[in-house]
Design an enzyme around this catalytic site. Structure first.
Site, PDB file in Angstrom:
ATOM      1  N   VAL A 196     108.358  51.118  17.387  1.00 44.62           N
ATOM      2  CA  VAL A 196     107.294  51.148  18.388  1.00 44.62           C
ATOM      3  C   VAL A 196     106.547  52.474  18.293  1.00 44.62           C
ATOM      4  O   VAL A 196     107.160  53.537  18.193  1.00 44.62           O
ATOM      5  CB  VAL A 196     107.878  50.977  19.807  1.00 44.62           C
ATOM      6  CG1 VAL A 196     106.808  51.138  20.869  1.00 44.62           C
ATOM      7  CG2 VAL A 196     108.553  49.615  19.938  1.00 44.62           C
ATOM      8  N   CYS A 197     105.219  52.382  18.345  1.00 48.61           N
ATOM      9  CA  CYS A 197     104.373  53.572  18.275  1.00 48.61           C
ATOM     10  C   CYS A 197     103.511  53.641  19.532  1.00 48.61           C
ATOM     11  O   CYS A 197     102.467  52.991  19.607  1.00 48.61           O
ATOM     12  CB  CYS A 197     103.505  53.526  17.024  1.00 48.61           C
ATOM     13  SG  CYS A 197     102.436  54.955  16.841  1.00 48.61           S
ATOM     14  N   ILE A 198     104.005  54.379  20.527  1.00 52.69           N
ATOM     15  CA  ILE A 198     103.217  54.640  21.730  1.00 52.69           C
ATOM     16  C   ILE A 198     103.308  56.137  22.029  1.00 52.69           C
ATOM     17  O   ILE A 198     104.282  56.799  21.656  1.00 52.69           O
ATOM     18  CB  ILE A 198     103.667  53.805  22.949  1.00 52.69           C
ATOM     19  CG1 ILE A 198     105.159  53.970  23.234  1.00 52.69           C
ATOM     20  CG2 ILE A 198     103.300  52.343  22.771  1.00 52.69           C
ATOM     21  CD1 ILE A 198     105.654  53.256  24.483  1.00 52.69           C
TER      22      ILE A 198
END
Length: 165
Positions: free
Chosen positions: A88-90
């Site tokens: 996940v890329c946040i």
């Protein structure tokens, strides 16, 4: 530092089991290791991911909460903000401080005040409204922008697969 991390993680896990948050559940992968959690995320209502049951692993660094955990979907996921390997890329999962690329402000990145709950709410929000301007998965972002029916179809396949697991 690791002792502080262990105490904090045990406290957050206990709090989540006492007061579950709608949309996800969390537990340890192995009771002997408080640094590795298994998360079950329910696809948010009124989104393309609705009806899905997506498994993810959250791995905390030994210096938590000074640095963020990493979150990786184990279930297949098609989303502009999820790498092909499921990571996940946040913003809140990015190391604290200034963004070397200048895209994010320091206050959007990791801060020790974040908790498992705030991380999970951010991931649920990410599923509800993908950010295709700073994609981790360029192909998913391109399809989201240029072929929404195709994107929806691919997400539907992921939802069906997650229901079978």
């Amino acid at each position: 530092m690791s002792d502080q991390a262990v105490l904090l993680l045990r406290k957050q896990l206990k709090e989540l089991s006492r007061n579950p948050i709608e949309g996800f559940s969390a537990g340890l992968i192995d009771d002997s290791n408080v640094f590795e959690w298994e998360i079950m995320i329910m696809g948010p209502p009124d989104t393309m991911y609705e009806g899905g049951f997506f498994r993810a692993n959250m791995v905390f660094p030994k210096d938590y909460p000074n640095n963020p955990p990493s979150v990786r979907f184990v279930s297949e996921m098609w989303h502009p903000n999820v790498y092909n390997d499921g990571k996940v890329c946040i913003s809140i999962l990015h190391s604290p401080g200034d963004d070397p690329l200048g895209y994010e402000q320091a206050n959007e990145r990791w801060s020790p005040v974040q908790t498992v709950e705030t991380i999970m709410l951010s991931i649920i929000s990410m599923l509800s409204s993908p950010n295709d301007e700073s994609p981790a998965n360029i192909d998913a972002a391109k399809q989201f922008r240029e072929d929404l029916p195709g994107f929806r179809k691919k997400v539907s396949q992921c939802v069906r697969k997650s229901q079978e697991m």
